[in-house]
Design a protein around this motif. Structure first.
Motif, short mmCIF file in Angstrom:
data_model
loop_
_atom_site.label_atom_id
_atom_site.label_comp_id
_atom_site.label_asym_id
_atom_site.label_seq_id
_atom_site.Cartn_x
_atom_site.Cartn_y
_atom_site.Cartn_z
N VAL A 1 0.82 -1.20 0.00
CA VAL A 1 0.00 0.00 0.00
C VAL A 1 0.86 1.26 0.00
CG1 VAL A 1 -1.76 1.32 1.25
CG2 VAL A 1 -1.89 -1.17 1.18
N PHE A 2 1.82 1.33 0.89
CA PHE A 2 2.54 2.59 1.11
C PHE A 2 3.88 2.67 0.38
CE2 PHE A 2 -0.32 1.98 4.68
CZ PHE A 2 -1.02 3.18 4.64
N LEU B 1 -7.88 -0.96 0.32
CA LEU B 1 -6.63 -0.48 0.91
C LEU B 1 -5.85 0.40 -0.06
CD1 LEU B 1 -5.22 -3.59 2.81
CD2 LEU B 1 -5.87 -1.40 3.81
N SER B 2 -6.09 0.23 -1.35
CA SER B 2 -5.34 1.00 -2.34
C SER B 2 -5.60 2.49 -2.22
CB SER B 2 -5.70 0.53 -3.75
OG SER B 2 -7.07 0.78 -4.02
N LEU B 3 -6.72 2.88 -1.61
CA LEU B 3 -7.02 4.30 -1.43
C LEU B 3 -5.96 4.99 -0.58
CD1 LEU B 3 -10.86 4.17 -0.64
CD2 LEU B 3 -9.75 4.41 -2.87
N LEU B 4 -5.41 4.24 0.37
CA LEU B 4 -4.47 4.84 1.31
C LEU B 4 -3.20 5.31 0.62
CD1 LEU B 4 -4.80 2.37 4.30
CD2 LEU B 4 -6.32 4.20 3.59
N ILE C 1 -21.16 10.05 11.33
CA ILE C 1 -20.06 9.49 10.55
C ILE C 1 -20.22 9.88 9.09
CG2 ILE C 1 -18.83 7.38 9.90
CD1 ILE C 1 -20.05 6.01 12.34
N HIS C 2 -19.19 10.56 8.56
CA HIS C 2 -19.14 10.92 7.15
C HIS C 2 -18.27 9.90 6.43
CE1 HIS C 2 -20.79 14.86 8.38
NE2 HIS C 2 -19.91 14.78 9.37
N GLY C 3 -18.76 9.34 5.34
CA GLY C 3 -18.03 8.28 4.65
C GLY C 3 -17.32 8.76 3.40
N VAL C 4 -16.20 8.13 3.10
CA VAL C 4 -15.49 8.29 1.83
C VAL C 4 -15.23 6.87 1.33
CG1 VAL C 4 -13.46 9.15 0.63
CG2 VAL C 4 -14.40 10.44 2.57
N MET C 5 -15.71 6.54 0.13
CA MET C 5 -15.60 5.17 -0.36
C MET C 5 -15.09 5.13 -1.78
SD MET C 5 -18.61 2.30 -0.83
CE MET C 5 -18.26 0.70 -1.58
N GLY C 6 -14.15 4.23 -2.02
CA GLY C 6 -13.70 3.90 -3.37
C GLY C 6 -13.51 2.40 -3.42
N VAL C 7 -13.77 1.79 -4.58
CA VAL C 7 -13.77 0.33 -4.64
C VAL C 7 -13.42 -0.13 -6.05
CG1 VAL C 7 -16.22 0.12 -5.25
CG2 VAL C 7 -15.12 -1.69 -3.89
N GLY D 1 -9.65 -1.09 5.25
CA GLY D 1 -9.58 -1.72 3.94
C GLY D 1 -10.75 -2.62 3.60
N ALA D 2 -11.90 -2.43 4.24
CA ALA D 2 -13.06 -3.29 3.98
C ALA D 2 -13.41 -3.24 2.49
CB ALA D 2 -14.25 -2.84 4.82
N HIS D 3 -13.28 -4.36 1.79
CA HIS D 3 -13.46 -4.38 0.34
C HIS D 3 -14.40 -5.49 -0.12
CE1 HIS D 3 -10.16 -7.17 1.14
NE2 HIS D 3 -10.58 -7.83 0.08
N ASN D 4 -15.03 -6.17 0.82
CA ASN D 4 -16.00 -7.21 0.45
C ASN D 4 -17.09 -7.26 1.52
OD1 ASN D 4 -14.84 -8.70 2.61
ND2 ASN D 4 -13.38 -9.66 1.22
#
Length: 437
Positions: free
Chosen positions: A78-79, A418-421, A335-341, A312-315
């Protein structure tokens, strides 16, 4: 093959054009030409849908604080690229350095190019990286190696190993269905492919179908099965600094938060107990290892003002675990969400699970060709009429939009992959560098 670092990275990148290619024949040939470095290693092999990374982090930490030089293979990174191959000792975690990585990629590339000349297909990126990790662990003379399967298990490149101390199977859920099957039982069968004849198996399953498959495979292979059960563990407390839980009558503290960390840590403790003859670990040092284990991006608090968590919840199962933890951890907060998948994930189910918890959502694109466009994800969220949705064309812009809406006492949770990070800016300390203005 002589290379500099940039050339080595480009070589690995070019190999990604081969995509995903299940099967072990190419990997076995590559290892044979490298004189089978994996045969000199003692392996704890981990497969499963969720919790592999955290369980591996606990195991690596436990063995490390007990004085065992412990190699660990991580995928995906990831990093930074070097985090994929690391070792842990009493001084903590160390990533492979660029010079050694470059040297070993050159060695593996030479073998891979010779294979192509002899009529073999070129090894995939994952096969190359796995071979590099075997060479690195041998170079470091690791006492034990924690090896995560990339996808599945039976035909995963990591499954060429022979000296397996224990096969560990984390909870099985629906993921990578295009490759592994449409049902829990089919996917469990692929994961159970890492089980060795008369070997040790430690498994934690919440799905009866997965448990039945793993039990059946162990019986056929005369493998010794140890099942870690939720009945043997109980959560005593949880806050942003971690969890306190009881497992088999003993209390432990984690440095990572989330209800699922109790389960991941308990599985790791179960592995250590099953290996007590090979590795006599002190109970007190096991507790220290559990407490000191750290794995980025798993319900990680990355900022306190405003309060921001990333996960990293992706499923589907990962989203349920995240939702259960947020209900306890952020009780009473907006809670404000930001999501990418990624487009090949069951993102509609993730949206359905997370929507009751969120005040609003910003959809962002996940990186690469697999990433679902933000507009498409926003359209899914708009069907959840109680959650106002908007989109942004980058992770950083999406996070800034969420921050602007955040009032005192609110929290932001970024999830989906996790790739968002890796798209965000980080300080050396690991804290998030926001810079709204």
């Amino acid at each position: 093959m002589k290379m500099n670092y940039d050339e080595a990275r480009q070589y690995i990148k070019e190999a990604s054009k081969a995509g995903i290619r299940p099967g072990l024949s190419c990997m076995r040939e590559l290892c044979r030409r490298l004189e089978n470095p994996q045969d000199d290693l003692k392996i704890i092999h981990i497969a499963g849908t969720n919790g592999k990374g955290s369980t591996a982090a606990y195991l690596s930490s436990i063995f490390g604080v007990n004085g065992y030089l412990t190699g660990r293979y991580v995928s995906p990174t990831v990093f930074c690229y070097e985090e994929c191959i690391q070792y842990e000792d009493m001084d903590g975690v160390h990533y492979i350095d660029k010079d050694l990585l470059t040297e070993l990629i050159g060695e593996v590339a030479e073998a891979a190019e010779a294979m192509v000349k002899d009529g073999w297909q070129h090894p995939t990126t994952f096969e190359l990286e796995t071979a590099v990790s075997f060479l690195a662990f041998c170079r470091w003379q690791c006492r034990v190696v924690i090896l995560e399967a990339g996808m599945g298990g039976r035909e995963d490149a990591t499954n060429v190993v022979s000296h397996v101390l224990a096969s560990v199977i984390t909870p099985v859920g629906l993921d990578h269905m295009a490759w592994l099957g449409d049902t829990i039982a089919e996917i469990a069968g692929e994961k159970a492919g890492i089980i060795k004849a008369k070997g040790k198996v430690i498994s934690f399953q919440t799905e009866p179908a997965a448990r039945a498959v793993i039990t059946s495979v162990c019986r056929k292979k005369q493998a010794e099965l140890t099942e870690v059960s939720e009945e043997d563990m109980s959560l005593l407390s949880m806050d942003e600094n971690g969890c306190v839980f009881s497992y088999c009558g003993e209390n432990y503290r984690t440095g990572m938060t989330g209800i699922y960390q109790m389960k991941n840590a308990s599985l790791a403790i179960g592995v250590c107990r099953s290996l007590k003859e090979e590795f006599p670990l002190e109970p007190e040092r096991i507790m220290v290892g559990v407490k000191e284990a750290y794995w980025r991006g798993r319900l990680e608090r990355v900022c306190t003002d405003p309060l921001i968590y990333v996960d990293g919840a992706h499923n589907e199962s990962g989203a349920r675990a995240l939702a259960d933890s947020l209900k306890e951890l952020l009780k009473g907060r907006k809670i404000h969400g930001v999501m990418g998948v990624f487009r090949d994930k069951e993102y509609e189910k993730i949206v359905s699970i997370m929507s009751p918890l969120l005040t609003d959502i910003v959809a962002v694109p996940a990186p690469g060709k697999r990433g679902l466009p933000a507009a498409d994800l926003k359209a899914v969220w708009e069907r959840e009429k109680d959650v106002p949705a908007e989109s942004a064309d980058s992770v950083e812009k999406g996070l800034k939009k969420a921050i602007i809406k955040c009032e005192s006492g609110d929290a932001i949770v970024m999830f989906g992959s996790l790739s968002l990070l890796g798209e965000l800016h980080w300080k050396n300390s690991g804290a998030l560098l926001i810079g709204i203005m």
